[in-house]
Design a protein around this motif. Structure first.
Motif, short mmCIF file in Angstrom:
data_model
loop_
_atom_site.label_atom_id
_atom_site.label_comp_id
_atom_site.label_asym_id
_atom_site.label_seq_id
_atom_site.Cartn_x
_atom_site.Cartn_y
_atom_site.Cartn_z
N MET A 15 0.62 -1.19 0.28
CA MET A 15 -0.41 0.17 -0.25
C MET A 15 0.98 1.02 -0.09
O MET A 15 0.53 2.59 -0.64
CB MET A 15 -0.50 -0.15 1.06
N TRP A 19 3.83 1.91 -1.89
CA TRP A 19 4.05 1.46 -3.26
C TRP A 19 2.24 2.76 -3.82
O TRP A 19 2.96 3.20 -4.88
CB TRP A 19 4.34 0.80 -3.33
N LEU A 20 1.53 2.23 -3.57
CA LEU A 20 1.09 2.94 -4.81
C LEU A 20 0.35 3.98 -3.82
O LEU A 20 -0.04 4.95 -4.48
CB LEU A 20 -0.84 2.06 -3.76
N LYS A 33 2.97 6.43 -5.88
CA LYS A 33 2.58 6.75 -6.59
C LYS A 33 1.17 7.59 -7.03
O LYS A 33 1.46 8.47 -7.79
CB LYS A 33 1.90 5.03 -7.97
N ARG A 60 3.33 11.15 -5.89
CA ARG A 60 4.10 11.95 -7.65
C ARG A 60 3.46 12.18 -8.51
O ARG A 60 2.83 12.59 -9.01
CB ARG A 60 4.66 10.84 -7.96
N ILE A 61 1.53 11.29 -8.65
CA ILE A 61 0.60 11.54 -9.97
C ILE A 61 0.43 12.72 -9.21
O ILE A 61 0.24 14.03 -10.70
CB ILE A 61 -0.59 10.75 -10.07
N ARG A 91 2.54 15.67 -10.52
CA ARG A 91 2.53 16.09 -11.80
C ARG A 91 2.05 16.34 -12.34
O ARG A 91 1.28 16.52 -13.69
CB ARG A 91 2.81 14.62 -12.36
N SER A 92 1.18 16.84 -11.13
CA SER A 92 -0.65 17.81 -11.52
C SER A 92 -1.12 19.19 -11.06
O SER A 92 -1.28 19.73 -10.51
CB SER A 92 -1.73 16.80 -11.60
N GLU A 143 -8.27 5.17 -11.06
CA GLU A 143 -7.66 3.47 -11.24
C GLU A 143 -8.45 3.18 -12.11
O GLU A 143 -8.35 2.01 -12.93
CB GLU A 143 -8.23 2.36 -9.70
N GLU A 178 -7.58 4.66 -15.63
CA GLU A 178 -5.92 4.03 -16.43
C GLU A 178 -6.42 2.41 -16.34
O GLU A 178 -4.77 1.81 -17.12
CB GLU A 178 -5.54 4.44 -14.79
N ASN A 179 -7.05 2.04 -16.48
CA ASN A 179 -7.42 0.77 -16.13
C ASN A 179 -6.72 -0.04 -15.48
O ASN A 179 -6.43 -1.28 -15.73
CB ASN A 179 -7.46 0.57 -17.90
N ALA A 180 -5.77 0.49 -14.58
CA ALA A 180 -4.66 -0.40 -13.27
C ALA A 180 -6.01 -1.36 -12.66
O ALA A 180 -5.54 -1.86 -11.99
CB ALA A 180 -4.61 0.40 -12.26
N LEU A 195 -4.36 -4.15 -10.28
CA LEU A 195 -3.75 -4.21 -8.29
C LEU A 195 -4.58 -5.10 -7.74
O LEU A 195 -4.30 -5.45 -7.23
CB LEU A 195 -4.65 -2.57 -7.87
#
Lengths: 446, 236
Positions: A1, A3-4, A7, A10-11, A14-15, A279, A282-284, A288
């Motif tokens: 969790m 790392w999620l 992530k 980080r997203i 970047r927005s 999620e 993004e089709n993730a 997951l």
């Protein structure tokens, strides 16, 4: 969790435009709501002409001088006064729309008041260009005139009381620059008693004098009650206020709690709903939950991220507000608790929105559309709507996190009490919306 | 038919969506390094079969010989984060897969996919072909014995498709069993060792592409025409 979570951070990093909007927009809205709540309309402009000359503005009541010019300050506290030099000028300014209203104090106001036989009359002229402001001007002038009337009534009653005391006890009376000695009932009774003692017992004069002495005694006894009676006349209704429900938060302090609640709601709902829906977008999600992250773990990660981010932003907002508004810094830990509780409840609601919509744009739109009605419903005061409708509004407010968050923040920021109850309410909502989200997640991948 | 070298075996898989039967007792088996193509008309049950093999959905009946953890899955739509770089996407999933050495695994995947020079690019800026390669690389992070590909070449131009198949053939050559669903019938003819034809949730053919051509009993047809004729003869 972990790392999620990294992530997602980080997203977000970047927005920057989205993050900036997410932070700035609710703060602007919150500040606007706060201003709207804590500030009344601007002082309306009112033309003013006083027909009182300097000497005529002082009236004498029972030997005491009252300067009407001094009373003007109280009358115009909530009005932006535009002084003019005639009644006609007042009317012209009102007609031209330069002012919303005009007040004329007639030349005979002082003499009418001094005579105590006729009321003093103010003349008020209105401009109906702006109905809201006109109502405000009317109410303000009416309230101020009532306050002035009450003050004058008390003064006149006091003068009457002084006169009655003079009649009872005797003394010196000042009138038109001259002093008069008043005998008074007490001294009259004393003189009469002495005189009666000089008359022979059983004489008719002695008996008649006895009746007069009894009358003076009776008159004095009854005059002793006159101060209570005149006080009641001066202020027939006294207000004894006691709050039965809710705290004693001032409007300014409440506005701070409201601003924080609105910001918290916007940021958390948008983040939780948007990040979860992303999620899917993004089709993730299927990848997951194929053993990498549990469904509950995924929900907890999104809720935690949204709650931590929004709590941090709102805490910074409160610290910033604290530079301008008097906040109790000793209660800082309670601010954090209330913000975190509210944020978690909003996050749970955001997850439910995200699982329902399954699309970032739809999730953001629904979160946005839900936010404003929730805030407005929570602010509807009792008595503003029919009792049955108010019960419905209360019930609706209770099943969403805005009202308990506002209560919790009010309690934490303003010591308004009830923090424990509000936190329990929020905890229940976290469980309910969390369970709903978990159920809805079953069809999330479809 | 299952043999000693069978890597993946599924037996009598049934899946229902309410009243509708999406899979009607479908079985398949595949050996090490074998390429198995699953073809059929729209709604035949190809994606349902692959998602059950991948462990995304549970079958209502039937069994699968391999645990989902040992199967790599590559969905039809790239399952990637557009705001993350190629390397960050690979690293994230390598960590989530708990690979022993995530960094080395990512290095290996960058080599394998020929994307080393694009490793710092955000995935959202990549072409469809490169994105699909990253998508497949993620499916391979845990070194699966079986790789499932759902319509792997959809949306790719011929050159990208060519490069993609070179990559897949290399994987199969290294021993990975590859099961792929496709609408692009020539890809089944050209690359598959074994062909499974589904129609209305039912397996109607299991054999090699040449055996399918022979089963139609006609001559002079290309493979796509033979496939359509085969379905027509069986009322689909």
């Amino acid at each position: 969790m972990r790392w999620l979570l990294l992530k997602d951070l980080r997203i977000l990093r970047r927005s920057p435009l989205m993050v900036a909007l997410l932070v700035i927009y609710p703060i602007v809205i919150a500040v606007l709501i706060g201003f709207a709540l804590s500030r009344g309309p601007d002082k309306p402009k009112v033309a003013f002409y006083s027909g009182l000359s300097v000497s005529a503005s002082t009236i004498e009541l029972g030997g005491h001088n009252l300067n009407l010019a001094d009373e003007e300050g109280a009358l115009f506290r909530d009005i932006d006064v535009v002084p003019v030099d005639s009644r006609a000028a007042v009317i012209e300014k009102v007609r031209d729309g330069e002012v919303l209203a005009g007040i004329v104090i007639p030349e005979d106001l002082a003499s009418n008041l001094q005579s105590t036989l006729e009321s003093g009359k103010l003349q008020v002229f209105y401009n109906t260009e702006d109905p809201a402001k006109q109502a405000y001007v009317e109410n303000t002038i009416e309230a101020q005139v009532k306050a002035a009337n009450a003050a004058l009534t008390t003064r006149i009653a006091q003068e009457a009381l002084d006169l009655l005391n003079l009649i009872g006890d005797g003394g010196v009376y000042h009138f038109l620059g001259q002093d008069f000695n008043v005998l008074g009932l007490k001294r009259a009774e004393s003189i009469l008693t002495d005189t009666r003692a000089t008359l022979p017992a059983g004489s008719e004069k002695r008996e008649q004098l006895g009746e007069v002495i009894d009358f003076t005694e009776l008159a004095r006894d009854n005059l002793s009650f006159s101060d209570e009676v005149l006080n009641v006349v001066g202020e027939p209704i006294k207000v004894s206020a006691r709050s039965l429900d809710g705290g004693r938060t001032s409007l300014d302090d409440f506005a701070v709690a409201l601003a924080a609640s609105v910001s918290l709601m916007f940021i958390t709902l948008q983040l939780a709903a948007g990040m979860l829906a992303s999620e899917k977008e993004e089709n993730a999600f299927p990848r997951l939950v194929r053993g990498l992250v549990s469904h509950t773990g995924l929900l907890a990660e999104k809720a935690g991220l949204a709650a931590v981010c929004s709590t941090a932003v709102c805490l910074l907002m409160l610290i910033g507000l604290g530079l301008f508004v008097d906040l109790e810094w000793s209660r800082f830990a309670l601010w954090v608790v209330a913000l975190a509780g509210g944020a978690l409840a909003f996050a749970a609601l955001g997850l439910a929105i995200g699982t329902l919509t399954r699309e970032v744009r739809a999730a953001s739109l629904l979160a946005f559309m839900l936010s404003l009605p929730l805030a407005f419903l929570a602010l509807v005061p009792s008595g503003a709507v029919a009792p049955a409708l108010y019960d419905v509004i209360r019930a609706v407010s209770a099943v969403f996190p805005f009202k308990p968050t506002l209560d919790a923040l009010d309690a934490a920021l303003n010591d308004a009490g009830g923090l424990g109850g509000a936190m329990l309410h929020l905890a229940a909502l976290v469980l309910v919306f969390g369970a709903l989200s978990r159920l809805a997640l079953r069809r999330f991948a479809a | 038919m299952e043999t000693l070298t069978t890597t993946l075996a599924a037996r009598d898989l049934v899946k229902r969506y309410g009243e509708r039967l999406a899979l009607r007792g479908v079985s398949l088996s595949a050996g090490r390094g074998e390429l198995v193509a699953v073809i059929g008309p729209n709604g035949a049950g190809k994606t349902t079969l692959l998602s059950i093999l991948a462990g995304i959905q549970r079958p209502d009946e039937g069994m699968i010989s391999v645990e989902p953890e040992r199967i790599g899955w590559v969905p039809q739509q790239a399952s990637l984060y557009g705001k993350l770089t190629v390397e960050e996407n690979l690293m994230l999933f390598a960590r989530l897969e708990r690979t022993p050495d995530p960094k080395a695994t990512v290095e290996r995947m960058l080599e394998l996919t020929d994307l080393r020079n694009r490793s710092g690019d955000q995935v959202g800026t990549l072409s469809g072909g490169n994105r699909q390669r990253v998508n497949i690389a993620i499916g391979l992070l845990a070194r699966p014995e079986v790789l499932l590909l759902d319509e792997p070449s959809t949306g790719l131009d011929p050159r990208q498709r060519e490069r993609l198949w070179e990559f897949i053939l290399r994987l199969a050559g290294e021993g990975t069993t590859v099961v792929y669903a496709t609408h692009h019938i020539p890809e089944a003819d050209r690359y598959a060792d074994q062909l499974i034809v589904l129609a209305d949730g039912e397996r109607v053919f299991d054999g090699s592409p040449r055996e399918l051509e022979q089963a139609t009993g006609t001559t002079g047809l290309d493979f796509e025409q033979a496939f359509v004729e085969y379905l027509r003869q069986r009322g689909h």
